[in-house]
Write a protein that holds these residues in place. Sequence first.
Motif, PDB file in Angstrom:
ATOM      1  N   UNK A 148      25.018 -30.573   6.134  1.00 22.96           N
ATOM      2  CA  UNK A 148      26.083 -29.950   5.376  1.00 22.96           C
ATOM      3  C   UNK A 148      25.965 -28.433   5.421  1.00 22.96           C
ATOM      4  N   UNK A 149      24.765 -27.891   5.211  1.00 22.64           N
ATOM      5  CA  UNK A 149      24.590 -26.439   5.242  1.00 22.64           C
ATOM      6  C   UNK A 149      24.877 -25.867   6.620  1.00 22.64           C
ATOM      7  N   UNK A 150      24.442 -26.570   7.646  1.00 21.16           N
ATOM      8  CA  UNK A 150      24.691 -26.082   9.003  1.00 21.16           C
ATOM      9  C   UNK A 150      26.186 -26.102   9.290  1.00 21.16           C
ATOM     10  N   UNK A 151      26.858 -27.136   8.866  1.00 26.48           N
ATOM     11  CA  UNK A 151      28.314 -27.237   9.064  1.00 26.48           C
ATOM     12  C   UNK A 151      29.038 -26.075   8.380  1.00 26.48           C
ATOM     13  N   UNK A 152      28.558 -25.699   7.209  1.00 22.65           N
ATOM     14  CA  UNK A 152      29.189 -24.629   6.444  1.00 22.65           C
ATOM     15  C   UNK A 152      28.887 -23.241   7.009  1.00 22.65           C
ATOM     16  N   UNK A 153      27.640 -23.025   7.446  1.00 17.77           N
ATOM     17  CA  UNK A 153      27.209 -21.684   7.847  1.00 17.77           C
ATOM     18  C   UNK A 153      27.202 -21.455   9.358  1.00 17.77           C
ATOM     19  N   UNK A 154      27.007 -22.516  10.126  1.00 16.30           N
ATOM     20  CA  UNK A 154      26.970 -22.418  11.587  1.00 16.30           C
ATOM     21  C   UNK A 154      27.819 -23.537  12.181  1.00 16.30           C
ATOM     22  N   UNK A 155      29.135 -23.494  11.960  1.00 20.93           N
ATOM     23  CA  UNK A 155      29.983 -24.627  12.341  1.00 20.93           C
ATOM     24  C   UNK A 155      29.960 -24.970  13.826  1.00 20.93           C
ATOM     25  N   UNK A 156      29.911 -23.967  14.700  1.00 23.67           N
ATOM     26  CA  UNK A 156      29.875 -24.272  16.129  1.00 23.67           C
ATOM     27  C   UNK A 156      28.575 -24.970  16.508  1.00 23.67           C
ATOM     28  N   UNK A 157      27.486 -24.582  15.889  1.00 22.79           N
ATOM     29  CA  UNK A 157      26.212 -25.242  16.146  1.00 22.79           C
ATOM     30  C   UNK A 157      26.214 -26.656  15.567  1.00 22.79           C
ATOM     31  N   UNK A 177      15.924 -20.003   5.359  1.00 22.86           N
ATOM     32  CA  UNK A 177      15.033 -19.722   6.486  1.00 22.86           C
ATOM     33  C   UNK A 177      15.386 -20.615   7.670  1.00 22.86           C
ATOM     34  N   UNK A 178      15.619 -21.880   7.425  1.00 18.89           N
ATOM     35  CA  UNK A 178      16.019 -22.785   8.504  1.00 18.89           C
ATOM     36  C   UNK A 178      17.312 -22.301   9.144  1.00 18.89           C
ATOM     37  N   UNK A 179      18.289 -21.924   8.331  1.00 22.80           N
ATOM     38  CA  UNK A 179      19.548 -21.406   8.876  1.00 22.80           C
ATOM     39  C   UNK A 179      19.316 -20.141   9.682  1.00 22.80           C
ATOM     40  N   UNK A 180      18.435 -19.288   9.209  1.00 21.84           N
ATOM     41  CA  UNK A 180      18.126 -18.045   9.904  1.00 21.84           C
ATOM     42  C   UNK A 180      17.505 -18.325  11.275  1.00 21.84           C
ATOM     43  N   UNK A 181      16.584 -19.255  11.321  1.00 25.46           N
ATOM     44  CA  UNK A 181      15.943 -19.615  12.590  1.00 25.46           C
ATOM     45  C   UNK A 181      16.970 -20.197  13.554  1.00 25.46           C
ATOM     46  N   UNK A 182      17.780 -21.120  13.071  1.00 19.76           N
ATOM     47  CA  UNK A 182      18.797 -21.733  13.936  1.00 19.76           C
ATOM     48  C   UNK A 182      19.795 -20.696  14.438  1.00 19.76           C
ATOM     49  N   UNK A 183      20.160 -19.766  13.582  1.00 23.20           N
ATOM     50  CA  UNK A 183      21.083 -18.715  14.005  1.00 23.20           C
ATOM     51  C   UNK A 183      20.447 -17.827  15.074  1.00 23.20           C
ATOM     52  N   UNK A 184      19.163 -17.550  14.929  1.00 25.85           N
ATOM     53  CA  UNK A 184      18.448 -16.708  15.893  1.00 25.85           C
ATOM     54  C   UNK A 184      18.417 -17.344  17.283  1.00 25.85           C
ATOM     55  N   UNK A 185      18.281 -18.660  17.355  1.00 22.07           N
ATOM     56  CA  UNK A 185      18.193 -19.343  18.654  1.00 22.07           C
ATOM     57  C   UNK A 185      19.490 -20.067  19.019  1.00 22.07           C
ATOM     58  N   UNK A 186      20.557 -19.770  18.308  1.00 21.04           N
ATOM     59  CA  UNK A 186      21.829 -20.473  18.473  1.00 21.04           C
ATOM     60  C   UNK A 186      22.324 -20.479  19.923  1.00 21.04           C
ATOM     61  N   UNK A 187      22.274 -19.349  20.593  1.00 19.12           N
ATOM     62  CA  UNK A 187      22.788 -19.279  21.966  1.00 19.12           C
ATOM     63  C   UNK A 187      22.045 -20.243  22.885  1.00 19.12           C
ATOM     64  N   UNK A 188      20.726 -20.305  22.745  1.00 22.20           N
ATOM     65  CA  UNK A 188      19.937 -21.238  23.563  1.00 22.20           C
ATOM     66  C   UNK A 188      20.278 -22.683  23.219  1.00 22.20           C
ATOM     67  N   UNK A 189      20.488 -22.937  21.932  1.00 25.66           N
ATOM     68  CA  UNK A 189      20.820 -24.299  21.514  1.00 25.66           C
ATOM     69  C   UNK A 189      22.184 -24.722  22.048  1.00 25.66           C
ATOM     70  N   UNK A 190      23.134 -23.800  22.027  1.00 22.94           N
ATOM     71  CA  UNK A 190      24.481 -24.118  22.515  1.00 22.94           C
ATOM     72  C   UNK A 190      24.503 -24.324  24.026  1.00 22.94           C
ATOM     73  N   UNK A 191      23.551 -23.728  24.737  1.00 26.92           N
ATOM     74  CA  UNK A 191      23.459 -23.930  26.185  1.00 26.92           C
ATOM     75  C   UNK A 191      22.867 -25.285  26.539  1.00 26.92           C
ATOM     76  N   UNK A 192      22.090 -25.856  25.635  1.00 28.28           N
ATOM     77  CA  UNK A 192      21.455 -27.148  25.880  1.00 28.28           C
ATOM     78  C   UNK A 192      22.523 -28.229  25.981  1.00 28.28           C
TER      79      UNK A 192
END
Length: 106
Positions: A1-10, A63-78
């Motif tokens: 839920x938090x990821x959907x709200x804060x990092x919807x593309x991820x 903190x989890x959201x911050x980490x995911x946001x930091x590596x978001x580009x790599x995650x989206x490439x996967x």
Amino acid sequence: MLIKEHLPDLADHFEENQVRPEMYASDWIFSLFASVLPETNSKVTATFFNLFFRYKWEFFYKLILSILEHIKDKLLEAQDMFSVLQQIKIAMSNKNDPYNYAMVYQ
């Protein structure tokens, strides 16, 4: 839920690749990040726990959201579940990367 709200593309990418939070965050939750905090830098570890005890689980989730946001580009490439999880594991295995311990309250 938090990821959907804060990092919807991820969140959409995770859903497409069937990546669920328990697949990457359970170790962090069970160990309160102790499994990825640097053993040799007591200041980082002390700061983490001070912030956790001060702000409780809100700090932890930010903190989890911050980490995911930091590596978001790599995650989206996967392109599949394994690759997404591997990128998270690689990012968190580098205990000297200061972005792993982003201070979300500073």
